[in-house]
Scaffold this motif. Structure first.
Motif, PDB file in Angstrom:
ATOM      1  N   PRO A   1     117.943 -22.462 -60.118  1.00  0.00           N
ATOM      2  CA  PRO A   1     117.559 -21.938 -61.428  1.00  0.00           C
ATOM      3  C   PRO A   1     117.205 -20.453 -61.359  1.00  0.00           C
ATOM      4  CG  PRO A   1     115.956 -23.552 -60.635  1.00  0.00           C
ATOM      5  CD  PRO A   1     117.037 -23.470 -59.626  1.00  0.00           C
ATOM      6  N   TYR A   2     117.371 -19.783 -62.464  1.00  0.00           N
ATOM      7  CA  TYR A   2     117.057 -18.366 -62.566  1.00  0.00           C
ATOM      8  C   TYR A   2     115.547 -18.138 -62.395  1.00  0.00           C
ATOM      9  CZ  TYR A   2     116.030 -20.155 -67.192  1.00  0.00           C
ATOM     10  OH  TYR A   2     115.548 -20.917 -68.218  1.00  0.00           O
ATOM     11  N   ARG A   3     115.193 -16.911 -62.094  1.00  0.00           N
ATOM     12  CA  ARG A   3     113.784 -16.520 -61.997  1.00  0.00           C
ATOM     13  C   ARG A   3     113.270 -16.230 -63.408  1.00  0.00           C
ATOM     14  NH1 ARG A   3     111.571 -10.950 -59.640  1.00  0.00           N
ATOM     15  NH2 ARG A   3     109.379 -11.451 -59.625  1.00  0.00           N
ATOM     16  N   HIS A   4     112.073 -16.735 -63.701  1.00  0.00           N
ATOM     17  CA  HIS A   4     111.477 -16.520 -65.021  1.00  0.00           C
ATOM     18  C   HIS A   4     110.159 -15.784 -64.848  1.00  0.00           C
ATOM     19  CE1 HIS A   4     109.336 -18.347 -68.764  1.00  0.00           C
ATOM     20  NE2 HIS A   4     109.721 -17.102 -68.976  1.00  0.00           N
ATOM     21  N   ILE A   5     110.055 -14.605 -65.451  1.00  0.00           N
ATOM     22  CA  ILE A   5     108.814 -13.848 -65.464  1.00  0.00           C
ATOM     23  C   ILE A   5     108.241 -13.949 -66.875  1.00  0.00           C
ATOM     24  CG2 ILE A   5     107.746 -11.575 -65.210  1.00  0.00           C
ATOM     25  CD1 ILE A   5     110.070 -10.844 -63.329  1.00  0.00           C
ATOM     26  N   ARG A   6     107.039 -14.528 -66.968  1.00  0.00           N
ATOM     27  CA  ARG A   6     106.383 -14.674 -68.282  1.00  0.00           C
ATOM     28  C   ARG A   6     105.584 -13.421 -68.563  1.00  0.00           C
ATOM     29  NH1 ARG A   6     103.536 -20.279 -69.462  1.00  0.00           N
ATOM     30  NH2 ARG A   6     103.407 -19.224 -71.467  1.00  0.00           N
ATOM     31  N   ASP A   7     106.218 -12.471 -69.207  1.00  0.00           N
ATOM     32  CA  ASP A   7     105.578 -11.199 -69.492  1.00  0.00           C
ATOM     33  C   ASP A   7     106.332 -10.500 -70.605  1.00  0.00           C
ATOM     34  OD1 ASP A   7     103.760  -9.093 -69.235  1.00  0.00           O
ATOM     35  OD2 ASP A   7     104.022  -8.955 -67.064  1.00  0.00           O
ATOM     36  N   LEU A   8     105.760  -9.411 -71.078  1.00  0.00           N
ATOM     37  CA  LEU A   8     106.399  -8.550 -72.074  1.00  0.00           C
ATOM     38  C   LEU A   8     106.982  -7.328 -71.379  1.00  0.00           C
ATOM     39  CD1 LEU A   8     103.593  -8.530 -74.804  1.00  0.00           C
ATOM     40  CD2 LEU A   8     105.748  -9.790 -74.898  1.00  0.00           C
ATOM     41  N   LEU A   9     108.034  -6.773 -71.941  1.00  0.00           N
ATOM     42  CA  LEU A   9     108.583  -5.523 -71.432  1.00  0.00           C
ATOM     43  C   LEU A   9     107.789  -4.395 -72.078  1.00  0.00           C
ATOM     44  CD1 LEU A   9     110.677  -4.067 -69.738  1.00  0.00           C
ATOM     45  CD2 LEU A   9     112.214  -4.123 -71.702  1.00  0.00           C
ATOM     46  N   ASP A  10     106.764  -3.955 -71.383  1.00  0.00           N
ATOM     47  CA  ASP A  10     105.919  -2.880 -71.886  1.00  0.00           C
ATOM     48  C   ASP A  10     105.555  -1.956 -70.726  1.00  0.00           C
ATOM     49  OD1 ASP A  10     104.029  -4.361 -70.466  1.00  0.00           O
ATOM     50  OD2 ASP A  10     102.934  -5.016 -72.228  1.00  0.00           O
ATOM     51  N   GLU A  11     104.762  -0.946 -70.994  1.00  0.00           N
ATOM     52  CA  GLU A  11     104.413   0.039 -69.976  1.00  0.00           C
ATOM     53  C   GLU A  11     103.691  -0.601 -68.788  1.00  0.00           C
ATOM     54  OE1 GLU A  11     101.511   3.834 -69.845  1.00  0.00           O
ATOM     55  OE2 GLU A  11     103.065   3.886 -71.422  1.00  0.00           O
ATOM     56  N   ARG A  12     102.814  -1.537 -69.059  1.00  0.00           N
ATOM     57  CA  ARG A  12     102.096  -2.221 -67.975  1.00  0.00           C
ATOM     58  C   ARG A  12     103.059  -2.958 -67.064  1.00  0.00           C
ATOM     59  NH1 ARG A  12     101.235  -6.922 -67.014  1.00  0.00           N
ATOM     60  NH2 ARG A  12     101.742  -7.691 -69.081  1.00  0.00           N
ATOM     61  N   PHE A  13     104.025  -3.654 -67.655  1.00  0.00           N
ATOM     62  CA  PHE A  13     105.019  -4.359 -66.846  1.00  0.00           C
ATOM     63  C   PHE A  13     105.858  -3.381 -66.035  1.00  0.00           C
ATOM     64  CE2 PHE A  13     109.350  -5.910 -66.276  1.00  0.00           C
ATOM     65  CZ  PHE A  13     109.113  -7.005 -65.495  1.00  0.00           C
ATOM     66  N   GLU A  14     106.310  -2.311 -66.660  1.00  0.00           N
ATOM     67  CA  GLU A  14     107.148  -1.344 -65.969  1.00  0.00           C
ATOM     68  C   GLU A  14     106.450  -0.727 -64.769  1.00  0.00           C
ATOM     69  OE1 GLU A  14     108.769   1.492 -68.713  1.00  0.00           O
ATOM     70  OE2 GLU A  14     109.676  -0.066 -69.943  1.00  0.00           O
ATOM     71  N   GLU A  15     105.122  -0.605 -64.848  1.00  0.00           N
ATOM     72  CA  GLU A  15     104.362  -0.022 -63.738  1.00  0.00           C
ATOM     73  C   GLU A  15     103.989  -1.060 -62.682  1.00  0.00           C
ATOM     74  OE1 GLU A  15     101.114   1.879 -65.724  1.00  0.00           O
ATOM     75  OE2 GLU A  15     102.386   3.505 -66.499  1.00  0.00           O
ATOM     76  N   SER A  16     104.243  -2.330 -62.946  1.00  0.00           N
ATOM     77  CA  SER A  16     103.903  -3.392 -61.995  1.00  0.00           C
ATOM     78  C   SER A  16     104.947  -3.490 -60.891  1.00  0.00           C
ATOM     79  CB  SER A  16     103.799  -4.735 -62.721  1.00  0.00           C
ATOM     80  OG  SER A  16     105.083  -5.209 -63.072  1.00  0.00           O
ATOM     81  N   ASP A  17     104.659  -4.278 -59.878  1.00  0.00           N
ATOM     82  CA  ASP A  17     105.599  -4.500 -58.770  1.00  0.00           C
ATOM     83  C   ASP A  17     106.882  -5.162 -59.251  1.00  0.00           C
ATOM     84  OD1 ASP A  17     103.865  -3.356 -56.955  1.00  0.00           O
ATOM     85  OD2 ASP A  17     103.015  -5.278 -56.312  1.00  0.00           O
ATOM     86  N   GLU A  18     106.776  -6.027 -60.257  1.00  0.00           N
ATOM     87  CA  GLU A  18     107.949  -6.736 -60.761  1.00  0.00           C
ATOM     88  C   GLU A  18     108.823  -5.851 -61.647  1.00  0.00           C
ATOM     89  OE1 GLU A  18     105.978 -10.168 -62.435  1.00  0.00           O
ATOM     90  OE2 GLU A  18     106.829 -11.366 -60.815  1.00  0.00           O
ATOM     91  N   GLY A  19     108.214  -4.840 -62.282  1.00  0.00           N
ATOM     92  CA  GLY A  19     108.939  -3.971 -63.192  1.00  0.00           C
ATOM     93  C   GLY A  19     109.689  -2.940 -62.437  1.00  0.00           C
TER      94      GLY A  19
END
Length: 109
Positions: free
Chosen positions: A91-109
């Motif tokens: 199965p695909y990877r699912h990240i439960r988050d919004l595409l926002d500035e906080r996400f973009e600055e995270s390790d996953e973003g």
């Protein structure tokens, strides 16, 4: 009118069929190798994950679903994965988050 707004008349296609057709179009336009390159495809706000399933599970294109809501595979998808066994990407990877500035600055973003 039952045609899903597509203007072609006739019966409304199922969501699964539309996602399969869109995945096929992406593969045709961009090419399998290009979509498989790098980290794969990021499906932003992908709803129920049907496109991510089509790309990763059925076409071998590593896909990450970025969707804040909980998403579960339906019975058809679980059955398909069971039949595939250990050979596929799973199965695909699912990240439960919004595409926002906080996400973009995270390790996953």
């Amino acid at each position: 009118d039952g045609d899903g707004g597509g203007g072609g008349g006739g019966k409304k296609r199922s969501h699964a069929k539309r996602h399969a057709e869109f995945a096929s179009w992406l593969l045709q336009i961009f090419g399998t190798e290009a979509l498989r390159g790098g980290a794969g495809v990021l499906d932003v706000a992908g709803g129920g994950g049907d496109l991510a399933f089509e790309l990763q599970c059925r076409n071998g294109v590593r896909t990450t679903l970025l969707e804040p809501r909980e998403v579960r595979l339906d019975s058809r998808q679980r059955r398909w994965l069971r039949k595939q066994g250990e050979g596929g990407l799973g199965p695909y990877r699912h990240i439960r988050d919004l595409l926002d500035e906080r996400f973009e600055e995270s390790d996953e973003g």
